[in-house]
Design an enzyme around this catalytic site. Sequence first.
Site, PDB file in Angstrom:
ATOM      1  N   LYS A 114      -4.611  -3.054  -6.616  1.00  6.57           N
ATOM      2  CA  LYS A 114      -5.789  -2.193  -6.666  1.00  6.57           C
ATOM      3  C   LYS A 114      -7.065  -2.999  -6.798  1.00  6.57           C
ATOM      4  O   LYS A 114      -8.087  -2.641  -6.218  1.00  6.57           O
ATOM      5  CB  LYS A 114      -5.678  -1.181  -7.812  1.00  6.57           C
ATOM      6  CG  LYS A 114      -4.549  -0.193  -7.569  1.00  6.57           C
ATOM      7  CD  LYS A 114      -4.670   1.057  -8.407  1.00  6.57           C
ATOM      8  CE  LYS A 114      -3.517   1.997  -8.066  1.00  6.57           C
ATOM      9  NZ  LYS A 114      -3.409   3.130  -8.946  1.00  6.57           N
ATOM     10  N   LYS A 197       6.536   7.758   3.044  1.00  3.21           N
ATOM     11  CA  LYS A 197       6.794   8.625   1.898  1.00  3.21           C
ATOM     12  C   LYS A 197       5.816   9.793   1.835  1.00  3.21           C
ATOM     13  O   LYS A 197       4.643   9.622   2.144  1.00  3.21           O
ATOM     14  CB  LYS A 197       6.595   7.749   0.644  1.00  3.21           C
ATOM     15  CG  LYS A 197       7.490   8.066  -0.511  1.00  3.21           C
ATOM     16  CD  LYS A 197       7.339   6.989  -1.576  1.00  3.21           C
ATOM     17  CE  LYS A 197       6.595   7.558  -2.776  1.00  3.21           C
ATOM     18  NZ  LYS A 197       6.476   6.599  -3.876  1.00  3.21           N
ATOM     19  N   LYS A 200       0.114  12.100  -1.506  1.00  4.29           N
ATOM     20  CA  LYS A 200      -1.232  12.656  -1.400  1.00  4.29           C
ATOM     21  C   LYS A 200      -2.162  11.740  -0.632  1.00  4.29           C
ATOM     22  O   LYS A 200      -3.115  12.189  -0.017  1.00  4.29           O
ATOM     23  CB  LYS A 200      -1.822  12.839  -2.805  1.00  4.29           C
ATOM     24  CG  LYS A 200      -1.283  14.037  -3.524  1.00  4.29           C
ATOM     25  CD  LYS A 200      -2.113  15.266  -3.241  1.00  4.29           C
ATOM     26  CE  LYS A 200      -1.415  16.521  -3.669  1.00  4.29           C
ATOM     27  NZ  LYS A 200      -1.266  16.665  -5.105  1.00  4.29           N
TER      28      LYS A 200
END
Length: 332
Positions: A114, A197, A200
């Site tokens: 990240k 997968k 969201k």
Amino acid sequence: MTRKRVLSGIQSTGESFHLGNYIGAIRQWISLQEDYEVFYFIADLHALTVETKPEILSKRTLAAAAQLLALGVDHKRSAIFLQSHIAAHNQLGWVMECMAGFGEASRMTQFKDKSQKNGADRTVVGLFTYPMLQAADILLYQADLVPVGEDQRQHIEITRDLAGRFNSRYGTTFNLPEAFILKSGGKIFDLQDPTSKMSKSSGSTNGVLEIMDDPAKNVKKIKGATTDMGKEVRFNEVEKPGISNLLTIQSALTGKTIPQLEDAFEGVGYGDFKSAVAEAFVTYFSPIRERALNLLEDEPALIQILHEGAAKARVEAEKTLNLAYTNLGLVR
Ligand code: TRP
């Protein structure tokens, strides 16, 4: 005989869980209640590592709680609560930060990924200390098992390392938890792109079945799912990823095995098969969605359930925090 203890947390990233969350994790959380003493919480403090509008954060938190209850987390048997309701998480979090090495924390892959993606200036310190708060979440409850997805394995490893280090320096204080890696057998893929997968963060929302959405919307998504060459309803992840994914979904929703479904849909076309999946989805989730909506209609009552969960959890958390503080030499 005392039952072993299970603890897990989930971040709420939207107003609805999707089918992948349910089949991959929540369904297993629910069945663990049969044999274990369980503590489940919504990681609303961890959610602060991503800037979110206050009204959205609170909505998501309550929606997550309502869905967990509607899906079968039993607040009478289990403790369901919000992380931010128990100050001991932050208190032990600090202690864990003082146990962890800077290098060790820097090597955590979630942090590395990240922070590389967003750049150091746009990475909050909370993302760096995230694993130490998570370690505190787990160790406070002396958990034996932590049901999580594969992506959380490293966070459980560092929790064990920190607990072991603390115990050897200050005397046995924490139980060393084990990761209970959720089976990937029931892994659910995106309906539009059945090789990635269900998530969201995937490109289009057409491939993601949100359980709080209007049933008609989900029916449309299932009927519009990408299928494959050929016309047989057979499980073959390489040649038929779309149909295989729908078979996995159908199997999870109906309890039938894949071979049973292949037999049942012998000679049936893709269109009719998709209609059957859509019907199973609606049958399964409509009552759950209704229950969740009902819970959300009475917010004070829902919050009351979370306070009761927190009261149960707090007793355990404070016991452990006190022991840790005492063993550290903090004057009590
Ligand atoms: N990091 C976990 C996730 O993103 C959520 C989490 C926070 C958690 N604290 C935890 C999971 C403690 C298990 C135990 O999925």
